[in-house]
Write an enzyme that holds these catalytic residues in place. Structure first.
Site, PDB file in Angstrom:
ATOM      1  N   LYS A   8      -0.648 -53.395 -34.168  1.00  0.00           N
ATOM      2  CA  LYS A   8      -0.946 -53.049 -32.775  1.00  0.00           C
ATOM      3  C   LYS A   8      -1.179 -51.559 -32.483  1.00  0.00           C
ATOM      4  O   LYS A   8      -2.306 -51.119 -32.426  1.00  0.00           O
ATOM      5  CB  LYS A   8       0.148 -53.612 -31.873  1.00  0.00           C
ATOM      6  CG  LYS A   8       0.092 -55.143 -31.810  1.00  0.00           C
ATOM      7  CD  LYS A   8       0.814 -55.689 -30.605  1.00  0.00           C
ATOM      8  CE  LYS A   8       0.429 -57.129 -30.339  1.00  0.00           C
ATOM      9  NZ  LYS A   8       1.100 -58.131 -31.170  1.00  0.00           N
TER      10      LYS A   8
ATOM     11  N   PHE B  63       7.341 -64.272 -32.837  1.00  0.00           N
ATOM     12  CA  PHE B  63       5.880 -64.344 -32.890  1.00  0.00           C
ATOM     13  C   PHE B  63       5.411 -63.501 -34.065  1.00  0.00           C
ATOM     14  O   PHE B  63       5.684 -62.312 -34.125  1.00  0.00           O
ATOM     15  CB  PHE B  63       5.226 -63.855 -31.592  1.00  0.00           C
ATOM     16  CG  PHE B  63       3.734 -64.014 -31.618  1.00  0.00           C
ATOM     17  CD1 PHE B  63       3.144 -65.243 -31.357  1.00  0.00           C
ATOM     18  CD2 PHE B  63       2.910 -62.951 -31.961  1.00  0.00           C
ATOM     19  CE1 PHE B  63       1.769 -65.409 -31.419  1.00  0.00           C
ATOM     20  CE2 PHE B  63       1.531 -63.108 -32.025  1.00  0.00           C
ATOM     21  CZ  PHE B  63       0.961 -64.341 -31.748  1.00  0.00           C
TER      22      PHE B  63
ATOM     23  N   ASP C  66       9.190 -57.294 -38.842  1.00  0.00           N
ATOM     24  CA  ASP C  66       7.871 -57.317 -38.211  1.00  0.00           C
ATOM     25  C   ASP C  66       7.933 -56.337 -37.033  1.00  0.00           C
ATOM     26  O   ASP C  66       8.426 -56.677 -35.964  1.00  0.00           O
ATOM     27  CB  ASP C  66       7.557 -58.745 -37.759  1.00  0.00           C
ATOM     28  CG  ASP C  66       6.246 -58.850 -36.994  1.00  0.00           C
ATOM     29  OD1 ASP C  66       5.724 -57.796 -36.569  1.00  0.00           O
ATOM     30  OD2 ASP C  66       5.755 -59.973 -36.790  1.00  0.00           O
TER      31      ASP C  66
HETATM   32  C1  PLP Z   1       0.815 -59.246 -32.014  1.00  0.00           C
HETATM   33  C2  PLP Z   1       1.834 -59.561 -33.032  1.00  0.00           C
HETATM   34  C3  PLP Z   1       1.484 -60.129 -34.272  1.00  0.00           C
HETATM   35  C4  PLP Z   1       0.077 -60.559 -34.608  1.00  0.00           C
HETATM   36  O1  PLP Z   1      -0.812 -59.497 -34.642  1.00  0.00           O
HETATM   37  P1  PLP Z   1      -2.391 -59.780 -34.641  1.00  0.00           P
HETATM   38  O2  PLP Z   1      -2.992 -58.416 -34.828  1.00  0.00           O
HETATM   39  O3  PLP Z   1      -2.730 -60.433 -33.350  1.00  0.00           O
HETATM   40  O4  PLP Z   1      -2.653 -60.680 -35.794  1.00  0.00           O
HETATM   41  C5  PLP Z   1       2.486 -60.334 -35.190  1.00  0.00           C
HETATM   42  N1  PLP Z   1       3.761 -60.000 -34.927  1.00  0.00           N
HETATM   43  C6  PLP Z   1       4.125 -59.448 -33.761  1.00  0.00           C
HETATM   44  C7  PLP Z   1       5.550 -59.064 -33.534  1.00  0.00           C
HETATM   45  C8  PLP Z   1       3.179 -59.220 -32.770  1.00  0.00           C
HETATM   46  O5  PLP Z   1       3.550 -58.705 -31.592  1.00  0.00           O
END
Ligand code: PLP
Length: 395
Positions: free
Chosen positions: A249, A135, A220
């Site tokens: 986050k 994700f 990420d």
């Molecule tokens: C939540 C998340 C995103 C996206 O972040 P947003 O602030 O919602 O755009 C991207 N990568 C990972 C691993 C995430 O958990």
């Protein structure tokens, strides 16, 4: 349905199935709804409220900054931005930072950086290999990067340049690598996709492959970073260093922020090639600095590690009693509980009734991502509520 919930249905785009409570206040690991009911929050604003709700150091930093300077054009130097960038570099393997406003925006920037790197160093290579079950965010590019059909199908055709391959397979990455590849982008632990842990040696093999091919490894760490997995950044316990890392986050404990970090050799943007109006503004960076400083000074990551182990042990203890529990897994305070059947929706609702917020990760799995500052007592309380909710499933 309450007044506010009726108005929501009238005025707000329906992009999510909401749970039937309206939250109006939060403090520490607790939130309250409009009727004054209290909940123990093991969702934590999607792994965002690292220091819990309205932590005094964050509130203080934000209040002070609000009275001082909220936003400035990025043409000017500002102090909180530099302080947070310095703290991130001093405590990571990366050398340079760029701030933006969200996780997806951080990943978009990381992809632009990798493409620029490909233009400059790899004869225009521009493709990025990502994994199934990942994700990476909700923008069109990040939907293409996210290897999950349910996020992709509504938006076909997707932008090109992303190749989704099987997770935990170095062979799949090798097979997908061509002269057009400029980077591999991975979550150290797949969060949204299932709290899927990397196999032993997977990430070291990916690191070696990227080195051999001269391509970038982007991690990420938007969900795993800033203490969530029991260490400041997840890569630190996986024996590798990324060339580029994204954060968002938990970095500012609830104030919107994103960050791209890169090693010097991957830090290839020139003036004018990337930007963000709000990115790195004094308000968000002051909140980020207060959060990160507190996490570092108080070994909050160590607490997440200890309490995470306590939570996992407690959940594993349920396996005897509830045979339909098939797996308990996680690092630090990013934990999943999996079942042999699709009972998570009813568990989420039952926990809600009993005053505990948990996330439905999959139809047959729950995810726990409470504030990193919780103690054993909060875990005991959550376990006791879960015990009752799980007992109902049995009978
Ligand atoms: C939540 C998340 C995103 C996206 O972040 P947003 O602030 O919602 O755009 C991207 N990568 C990972 C691993 C995430 O958990």
């Amino acid at each position: 349905m309450s007044y506010w919930q009726e108005l929501e249905h009238k005025y707000y785009m329906s992009t999510v199935e909401r749970l039937p409570i309206t939250l109006v206040r939060g403090q520490g690991a607790r939130v309250w709804d409009e009727d004054g009911r209290e909940y123990l929050d093991f969702v934590g604003g999607w792994a965002v409220n690292s220091l819990g709700h309205c932590h005094p150091v964050v509130v203080e930093a934000v209040v002070e900054q609000v009275h001082t300077l909220i936003q400035a054009s990025n043409q000017f130097y500002t102090v909180p931005q530099v302080r947070l960038a310095e703290l991130l570099v001093q405590n990571s393997c990366l050398d340079k930072v760029f701030f933006c406003n969200s996780g997806a925006e951080a990943n978009e920037g990381a992809v632009k950086l990798a493409r620029r790197y490909g233009q400059l160093n790899l004869s225009g290579a521009h493709e990025i290999i990502t994994t199934m079950g990942s994700f990476h965010g909700r923008t069109l590019n990040m939907v293409a990067a996210t290897g999950q059909p349910k996020f992709q199908q509504p938006y076909i055709p997707l932008p090109g340049g992303f190749i989704n391959v099987e997770y935990n397979s170095i062979e799949a990455i090798k097979a997908a690598t061509t002269s057009l590849t400029c980077a591999v982008m991975l979550e150290p632990v797949q969060g949204e996709g299932g709290v899927n842990l990397p196999d032993n040696n997977y990430l070291t093999a990916v690191r070696e492959w990227c080195d051999r091919k001269g391509i970038l490894l982007i991690l990420d760490e938007i969900q795993t970073g800033v203490g969530r997995t029991g260490i400041l950044f997840a890569y630190q316990q996986l024996g590798i260093e990324p060339d580029v890392m994204t954060l968002a986050k938990g970095l500012a404990s609830g104030i919107p922020i994103g960050a791209i970090l890169a090693k010097d050799r991957a830090s290839v943007f020139n003036p004018g090639e990337h930007g963000s109006t709000f990115g790195g503004n004094p308000l968000a960076c002051a909140a980020g600095y207060a959060t990160l400083k507190f996490i570092l000074d108080n070994d909050v990551a160590g607490n997440a590690s200890r309490i995470g182990r306590y939570l996992i042990d407690g959940l594993k203890g349920f396996k005897q009693k509830f045979q339909f529990i098939t797996d308990v897994r996680g690092y630090g305070l990013l934990v999943a509980l999996e079942f042999s059947s699709d009972i998570s929706q009813s568990l989420v609702m039952d926990c809600l009734d009993r005053g505990l917020l948990v996330n439905q990760l999959k139809p047959n799995a729950l995810r726990f991502m409470p504030p990193l500052i919780i103690g054993n007592e909060e875990v005991d309380e959550a376990l006791s509520i879960l015990d009752k909710a799980l007992s109902i499933i049995v009978s």
